[in-house]
Design a protein around this motif. Sequence first.
Motif, PDB file in Angstrom:
ATOM      1  N   SER A  83       0.850  -1.181   0.000  1.00  0.00           N
ATOM      2  CA  SER A  83       0.000   0.000   0.000  1.00  0.00           C
ATOM      3  C   SER A  83       0.888   1.233   0.000  1.00  0.00           C
ATOM      4  CB  SER A  83      -0.934   0.007   1.208  1.00  0.00           C
ATOM      5  OG  SER A  83      -0.190   0.042   2.407  1.00  0.00           O
ATOM      6  N   GLY A  84       0.280   2.395  -0.252  1.00  0.00           N
ATOM      7  CA  GLY A  84       1.016   3.637  -0.164  1.00  0.00           C
ATOM      8  C   GLY A  84       1.425   4.242  -1.487  1.00  0.00           C
ATOM      9  N   GLY A  85       1.165   3.531  -2.581  1.00  0.00           N
ATOM     10  CA  GLY A  85       1.493   4.102  -3.879  1.00  0.00           C
ATOM     11  C   GLY A  85       0.543   5.240  -4.231  1.00  0.00           C
ATOM     12  N   GLY A  86       0.865   5.932  -5.319  1.00  0.00           N
ATOM     13  CA  GLY A  86       0.013   7.016  -5.750  1.00  0.00           C
ATOM     14  C   GLY A  86       0.713   7.917  -6.742  1.00  0.00           C
ATOM     15  N   LEU A  87       0.117   9.070  -6.956  1.00  0.00           N
ATOM     16  CA  LEU A  87       0.645  10.069  -7.884  1.00  0.00           C
ATOM     17  C   LEU A  87       1.299  11.182  -7.077  1.00  0.00           C
ATOM     18  CD1 LEU A  87       0.873  11.379 -10.712  1.00  0.00           C
ATOM     19  CD2 LEU A  87      -1.415  12.333 -10.308  1.00  0.00           C
ATOM     20  N   VAL A  88       2.517  11.513  -7.425  1.00  0.00           N
ATOM     21  CA  VAL A  88       3.257  12.560  -6.720  1.00  0.00           C
ATOM     22  C   VAL A  88       4.072  13.357  -7.730  1.00  0.00           C
ATOM     23  CG1 VAL A  88       5.233  11.046  -6.253  1.00  0.00           C
ATOM     24  CG2 VAL A  88       4.759  12.992  -4.726  1.00  0.00           C
ATOM     25  N   GLN A  89       4.303  14.606  -7.421  1.00  0.00           N
ATOM     26  CA  GLN A  89       5.135  15.427  -8.286  1.00  0.00           C
ATOM     27  C   GLN A  89       6.603  15.130  -8.060  1.00  0.00           C
ATOM     28  OE1 GLN A  89       3.938  19.528  -7.549  1.00  0.00           O
ATOM     29  NE2 GLN A  89       2.560  19.457  -9.303  1.00  0.00           N
ATOM     30  N   ALA A  90       7.393  15.392  -9.064  1.00  0.00           N
ATOM     31  CA  ALA A  90       8.839  15.220  -8.943  1.00  0.00           C
ATOM     32  C   ALA A  90       9.355  16.024  -7.744  1.00  0.00           C
ATOM     33  CB  ALA A  90       9.532  15.663 -10.216  1.00  0.00           C
ATOM     34  N   GLY A  91      10.237  15.393  -6.994  1.00  0.00           N
ATOM     35  CA  GLY A  91      10.754  16.011  -5.778  1.00  0.00           C
ATOM     36  C   GLY A  91       9.971  15.652  -4.530  1.00  0.00           C
ATOM     37  N   GLY A  92       8.824  15.039  -4.713  1.00  0.00           N
ATOM     38  CA  GLY A  92       7.992  14.664  -3.586  1.00  0.00           C
ATOM     39  C   GLY A  92       8.411  13.351  -2.955  1.00  0.00           C
TER      40      GLY A  92
END
Length: 124
Positions: free
Chosen positions: A7-16
């Motif tokens: 669990s814990g995946g998702g969409l994040v911006q670069a640098g996040g």
Amino acid sequence: QVQLVESGGGLVQAGGSLRLSCAASGRMFGSYAMGWFRRAPGKEREFVAAITRSGASTYYADSGKGRFTISRDNTKNTQYLQMNSLKPEDTAVYYCAADGWGAGSTRAYDYDYWGQGTQVTVSS
């Protein structure tokens, strides 16, 4: 038999940052070394990180050194992958795996059990 659920995946911006978790069934979690692998679209599965049974030793692919941290909590039957300074090239499905040999291998074929994977997408 060990069942693994990521669990814990998702969409994040670069640098996040993201923290992946892998929950294991059974009472023998502490007897397994654990690892994380990933597969990007159109690429082979690759090693990301591994941790020995006690957590005393950890191993990282060059791509994640200094950015990723693998850890485990044997009292919670859970391992983690903290990912910082994420890059678009980290986009992949991330898999948790358990190694009955306990050595913390970098080789996928040494692992006995696998989770279904969690998608990590890093946007630029």
